[in-house]
Design a protein around this motif. Structure first.
Motif, PDB file in Angstrom:
ATOM      1  N   THR A 185      -5.319 -20.494  19.107  1.00  0.00           N
ATOM      2  CA  THR A 185      -5.233 -21.994  18.894  1.00  0.00           C
ATOM      3  C   THR A 185      -5.820 -22.348  18.065  1.00  0.00           C
ATOM      4  N   ILE A 186      -6.522 -21.030  17.077  1.00  0.00           N
ATOM      5  CA  ILE A 186      -8.055 -22.237  15.926  1.00  0.00           C
ATOM      6  C   ILE A 186      -8.221 -20.243  15.633  1.00  0.00           C
ATOM      7  N   VAL A 192      -9.297 -28.194  10.175  1.00  0.00           N
ATOM      8  CA  VAL A 192      -9.368 -28.800  11.557  1.00  0.00           C
ATOM      9  C   VAL A 192      -9.506 -30.464  11.409  1.00  0.00           C
ATOM     10  N   LYS A 193      -9.864 -31.018  12.962  1.00  0.00           N
ATOM     11  CA  LYS A 193     -10.371 -32.713  12.803  1.00  0.00           C
ATOM     12  C   LYS A 193     -10.766 -32.468  14.301  1.00  0.00           C
ATOM     13  N   ARG A 227     -13.272 -29.380  22.717  1.00  0.00           N
ATOM     14  CA  ARG A 227     -12.618 -29.646  24.029  1.00  0.00           C
ATOM     15  C   ARG A 227     -11.355 -30.057  23.315  1.00  0.00           C
ATOM     16  N   ILE A 228     -11.388 -31.115  22.278  1.00  0.00           N
ATOM     17  CA  ILE A 228     -10.218 -31.735  22.199  1.00  0.00           C
ATOM     18  C   ILE A 228     -10.320 -31.253  20.243  1.00  0.00           C
ATOM     19  N   PHE A 229      -9.520 -31.146  19.302  1.00  0.00           N
ATOM     20  CA  PHE A 229      -9.605 -30.856  18.589  1.00  0.00           C
ATOM     21  C   PHE A 229      -7.927 -31.558  17.781  1.00  0.00           C
ATOM     22  N   GLY A 230      -8.258 -31.298  16.390  1.00  0.00           N
ATOM     23  CA  GLY A 230      -7.296 -31.599  15.287  1.00  0.00           C
ATOM     24  C   GLY A 230      -6.948 -29.973  14.845  1.00  0.00           C
ATOM     25  N   ASN A 231      -5.699 -29.202  15.079  1.00  0.00           N
ATOM     26  CA  ASN A 231      -5.608 -27.875  13.446  1.00  0.00           C
ATOM     27  C   ASN A 231      -4.000 -29.047  12.751  1.00  0.00           C
TER      28      ASN A 231
END
Length: 363
Positions: A185-186, A192-193, A227-231
């Motif tokens: 996922t990364i 990322v945000k 736990r929660i991030f934006g890519n």
């Protein structure tokens, strides 16, 4: 009669286990029995007794000159060396397989996600193999030396449990980091945000992730906290440019101009486009001073920021050439005039009132 080795004569038959009685002449059993007999309390008592000390020394000399003892020790030494060699060979073969697997991605750029993921997972597999195989090999070698492995394992288990309770956060970060690597996922180089911060991923480890912000600041983020991030680097990114048009302008004239400029911009940058042409969305909202129109198009991740700047520049130049007004904040002021009123007479209560005078009545 069969010859009895000095070691068998030295160790009482009743003190040996049943397995030793069944095969008293085997080399390995004689050697291990000799080691156990030297550790027993009876040996210590004989060493302390001057009368039996000389006899014990003579018997010990005879045993040390017996070939069966040295053959047994050699057998145990060979077992230990074999365990060590097999463990070392297994780790070397595993490292070679990991290197060959990583070598398949060396043609990719250094910051390519697949190459970074392969390198990280390969190092993780090599480290895990060492942490697992060497303790098992050490336990097997200690077992060959008749060390109480059960008590050692129990002690290690209790110590590991105590360490686990004291390092719950560390264990949580490592487990989360492993799942992040396998979930794919990364990657290194992704934008990322995380919360209110945005940046580019520079390092992904089993426990720690490093993200560099635009101003140069590096964020150190434990994997367990991610736990929660934006890519913004997965599949595609979207260019979003909002254009404000004043209320006095004719939208039927302006919208074709915006669409023409957007298509010209897209024709010059087809290598970064994910869609064939941009879409002009009108009308998105009514602002205080403008009617807002939006231009959107999908591009390759990471190219959206420069693309937005270039599209805004082309729209501004075209508007200037055609005399299209870009709205600015406006305010309408209403001035209200009030009628003049005569001043009111204010009476001071502390001041004496003027004397009353009689006014003659007139006809």
């Amino acid at each position: 009669m069969p010859q009895v080795s000095p070691l068998t004569r030295m160790i009482p038959r009743q003190a040996a286990p049943d397995t030793l009685q069944a095969a008293p002449d085997t080399t390995a059993v004689d050697t291990l029995s000799f080691i156990e007999h030297l550790r027993s309390d009876s040996t210590l008592l004989r060493l302390a007794d001057p009368a039996s000390f000389g006899t014990f020394v003579d018997e010990l000399k005879a045993i040390l000159l017996d070939a069966a003892l040295w053959v047994g020790l050699l057998v145990h030494l060979l077992h230990i060396l074999l365990i060590f060699f097999l463990t070392f060979l297994t780790i070397r073969l595993l490292d070679k397989m990991v290197r060959r697997w990583i070598h398949r991605f060396e043609e990719l750029p250094a910051l390519h996600p697949r190459r970074q993921r392969a390198t990280t997972i390969g190092n993780l597999i090599s480290s895990a193999a060492r942490y697992i195989l060497w303790p098992i090999a050490i336990i097997m070698m200690l077992s060959e030396l008749r060390v109480d492995v059960g008590a050692l394992i129990a002690t290690a288990g209790i110590a590991g449990l105590a360490i686990g309770f004291g390092a719950q956060t560390l264990v949580k970060d490592m487990i989360s980091g492993i799942f992040l690597l396998f979930d794919d996922t990364i990657h290194v180089g992704d934008m990322v945000k995380i919360g209110a911060d945005s940046g580019t991923v520079e390092h992904i480890g089993v426990r720690l992730i490093k993200v560099r912000k635009f101003d140069g600041e590096v964020l150190m983020i434990p994997a367990g906290e991610l736990r929660i991030f934006g890519n913004r680097s997965i599949d595609f990114a979207r260019v979003i440019v909002e254009v404000g048009v004043s209320y006095e302008q004719d939208l039927d004239t302006i919208l074709p101009v915006i669409e023409r400029v957007a298509n010209e911009w897209a024709a010059e940058r087809r290598e970064i486009l994910k869609e064939e042409k941009p879409t002009v969305q009108a009308i998105m909202s009514f602002g205080e001073s403008s009617v807002n129109v939006r231009v959107v198009v999908q591009v390759i991740p990471g190219e959206q920021f420069q693309a937005e700047r270039d599209l805004r520049l082309m729209l501004k130049r075209t508007f200037d050439e055609l005399g299209i007004e870009i709205p600015f904040p406006r305010r309408t002021l209403y001035v209200r005039e009030e009628k003049e009123t005569p001043p009111r007479r204010v009476v001071d209560p502390h001041r004496p009132s003027p004397p009353e005078t009689d006014v003659p009545e007139t006809d």
